[in-house]
Design an enzyme around this catalytic site. Structure first.
Site, PDB file in Angstrom:
ATOM      1  N   LYS A  47       0.837  -1.215   0.000  1.00 50.48           N
ATOM      2  CA  LYS A  47       0.000   0.000   0.000  1.00 50.48           C
ATOM      3  C   LYS A  47       0.866   1.257   0.000  1.00 50.48           C
ATOM      4  CE  LYS A  47      -0.378  -0.099   5.062  1.00 50.48           C
ATOM      5  NZ  LYS A  47      -1.275  -0.399   6.195  1.00 50.48           N
ATOM      6  N   ARG A 145     -10.927   0.664  15.005  1.00 49.34           N
ATOM      7  CA  ARG A 145     -10.789   1.441  13.781  1.00 49.34           C
ATOM      8  C   ARG A 145     -11.679   0.750  12.769  1.00 49.34           C
ATOM      9  NH1 ARG A 145      -4.922   1.862  11.025  1.00 49.34           N
ATOM     10  NH2 ARG A 145      -5.690  -0.132  10.229  1.00 49.34           N
ATOM     11  N   TYR A 274      14.920  31.282   3.753  1.00 49.19           N
ATOM     12  CA  TYR A 274      13.749  32.051   4.181  1.00 49.19           C
ATOM     13  C   TYR A 274      13.734  32.231   5.697  1.00 49.19           C
ATOM     14  CZ  TYR A 274      11.649  31.082  -0.424  1.00 49.19           C
ATOM     15  OH  TYR A 274      11.382  30.993  -1.758  1.00 49.19           O
TER      16      TYR A 274
HETATM   17  C1  LIG Z   1      -0.444  -1.412   6.901  1.00 51.17           C
HETATM   18  C2  LIG Z   1      -1.018  -2.649   7.426  1.00 51.17           C
HETATM   19  C3  LIG Z   1      -0.188  -3.736   7.730  1.00 51.17           C
HETATM   20  C4  LIG Z   1       1.322  -3.663   7.683  1.00 51.17           C
HETATM   21  O1  LIG Z   1       1.803  -3.000   8.823  1.00 51.17           O
HETATM   22  P1  LIG Z   1       3.364  -2.910   9.121  1.00 51.17           P
HETATM   23  O2  LIG Z   1       3.467  -2.370  10.493  1.00 51.17           O
HETATM   24  O3  LIG Z   1       3.915  -1.952   8.103  1.00 51.17           O
HETATM   25  O4  LIG Z   1       3.917  -4.275   8.943  1.00 51.17           O
HETATM   26  C5  LIG Z   1      -0.791  -4.915   8.134  1.00 51.17           C
HETATM   27  N1  LIG Z   1      -2.137  -5.011   8.240  1.00 51.17           N
HETATM   28  C6  LIG Z   1      -2.959  -3.982   7.974  1.00 51.17           C
HETATM   29  C7  LIG Z   1      -4.432  -4.150   8.137  1.00 51.17           C
HETATM   30  C8  LIG Z   1      -2.427  -2.762   7.570  1.00 51.17           C
HETATM   31  O5  LIG Z   1      -3.254  -1.741   7.330  1.00 51.17           O
END
Ligand SMILES: *Cc1c(COP(=O)(O)O)cnc(C)c1O
Length: 396
Positions: A47, A145, A274
């Site tokens: 992702k 969540r 800046y």
């Molecule tokens: C992003 C995510 C993961 C991976 O988490 P990491 O801490 O990066 O390994 C696993 N499960 C879900 C549901 C996620 O949203």
């Protein structure tokens, strides 16, 4: 393109780039796989543009290295992978809008159900589809969540299991504190999920796969591995926290790099950038580096971060602006136009701040630093130290 052509494209391209070592990445995947019980699948979490590394090349590399499945957060991320010709199973981890269900079905994405309206929409979309649609029911075991509370999760799983157009592929949960040392909540969350699994099993409903572990839990121990693990940050070679070190041999895949574009001298009293937030108290040799907050090199790093020039620390002087930053050239280093700058990440021996250290400087974490690397930073993919692919939105 051949390797010499890619090397030439790299030379003519922007000095600021993210180098991704596909050998390091593949090694991380293989190391994780070697630590799983036989039969446990690795879902590579791709992702957020593969945590900033670039989704299609990382998805391909993950599958090639032995990852069994992929996971994304949105339908659009799944579409990007399908368009790139990736036909591996892809699970959408997050909540999607019910209106997106038909598109997800068209793309053969597996969906995570945590609410009734989404299951309604999926049932409708699947009714006209020729193939069975794989769904996973997400149980909210305490993260509060996305996910259904246990009683609702049982109902959703029942419905999915008895719908002839759906296949109940997974029962899943997500942990709140798996990366914290001494944490007991993860154990409680796991028990809640396993209770749901048992309740369904007593009715003869078994999902193909029970999965719960993110990187924190997968590094914590086999009792969290279940049928599949969802590896995110760890596959990129970054520990989820200081309490959960990586397995031996795992290393960061991404190095953020640039080159010096101008060297100049600051006289005592000169100010940089800046707002004039840095004032030279003595003569200082300074170098301009073409990276700024629009690249994801955050403005809060002003006067705090350092880069590495000539193997030495080069502190950031003054404000990071949108497209550029200024560093002090370390004593004894002969910096000039084109001198290599290591901005962050990569092999710790390089001396640049790790993504964790960069995040720590501004009160955030490696995840946010990585996913913040902007689209305009070209991604160079390396194998055996040679560039094998360049992804640059400016060339698309
Ligand atoms: C992003 C995510 C993961 C991976 O988490 P990491 O801490 O990066 O390994 C696993 N499960 C879900 C549901 C996620 O949203």
């Amino acid at each position: 393109m051949t390797e010499p052509m890619l090397a030439e494209q790299a030379r003519r391209g922007r000095a600021t780039r993210a180098e991704i070592d596909l050998d390091a990445f593949a090694g991380n995947i293989r190391t994780i796989l070697a630590g799983l019980r036989p039969g446990t699948a690795l879902m590579a979490v791709i992702k957020a543009n593969a945590y900033g590394h670039g989704a299609p090349p990382m998805a391909r590399a993950a599958i090639e290295a032995g990852a069994n499945r992929l996971a994304v957060a949105t339908v659009g991320e799944g579409r990007q992978l399908r368009r790139a010709g990736i036909d591996a199973p892809i699970l959408v981890l997050g909540a999607i809008d019910p209106g997106e269900a038909p598109e997800a079905v068209r793309l053969s994405l597996e969906l995570t159900i945590g609410t009734e309206p989404l299951l309604d929409a999926i049932e409708q979309a699947a009714a006209n589809a020729s193939d069975l649609l794989a769904v996973h029911v997400k149980v909210d075991t305490g993260l509060r969540r996305y996910g259904a509370e246990p009683a609702l999760a049982v109902e959703l799983a029942r419905r999915a299991a008895t719908n002839p157009k759906l296949r109940l592929d997974g029962l899943a949960t997500h942990f709140a504190t798996s990366e914290d040392d001494g944490d007991t909540f993860t154990v409680e969350q796991r028990a809640v999920l396993l209770h749901v699994v048992d309740t369904l099993a007593r009715e003869g409903i078994a999902p193909v796969s029970v999965h719960m572990a993110n990187s924190g839990a997968l590094l914590r121990g086999p009792e969290f591995h279940a049928d599949a693990v969802r590896g995110g940050i760890a596959i990129y070679g970054i520990a989820p926290s200081a309490d959960r070190p990586l397995l031996a041999g795992m290393r960061p895949a991404l190095t953020l790099r640039s080159r010096v574009q101008r060297v100049f001298d600051l006289a005592p009293g000169d100010t940089v950038g800046y707002g004039r937030t840095f004032r030279a108290e003595q003569s200082i040799r300074a170098a301009l580096v073409p990276i700024g907050y629009a690249d994801g090199y955050r403005r809060q790093l002003s006067n705090r971060a350092w880069m590495v020039v000539g193997g030495e620390r080069a502190p950031v002087l003054g404000r990071v602006s949108m497209d550029q930053a200024v560093v002090a050239v370390p004593a004894g280093v002969d910096a000039r136009l084109g001198t290599e700058v290591i901005v962050a990440g990569g092999d710790p021996a390089l001396g640049a701040p790790s993504m964790d250290e960069l995040g720590d400087l501004i009160g955030t974490n490696s995840y946010e630093m990585l996913t913040g690397i902007a689209a305009r930073v070209p991604r160079h993919y390396l194998r055996n130290g040679e560039i094998v692919e360049i992804v640059d939105f400016a060339n698309e």
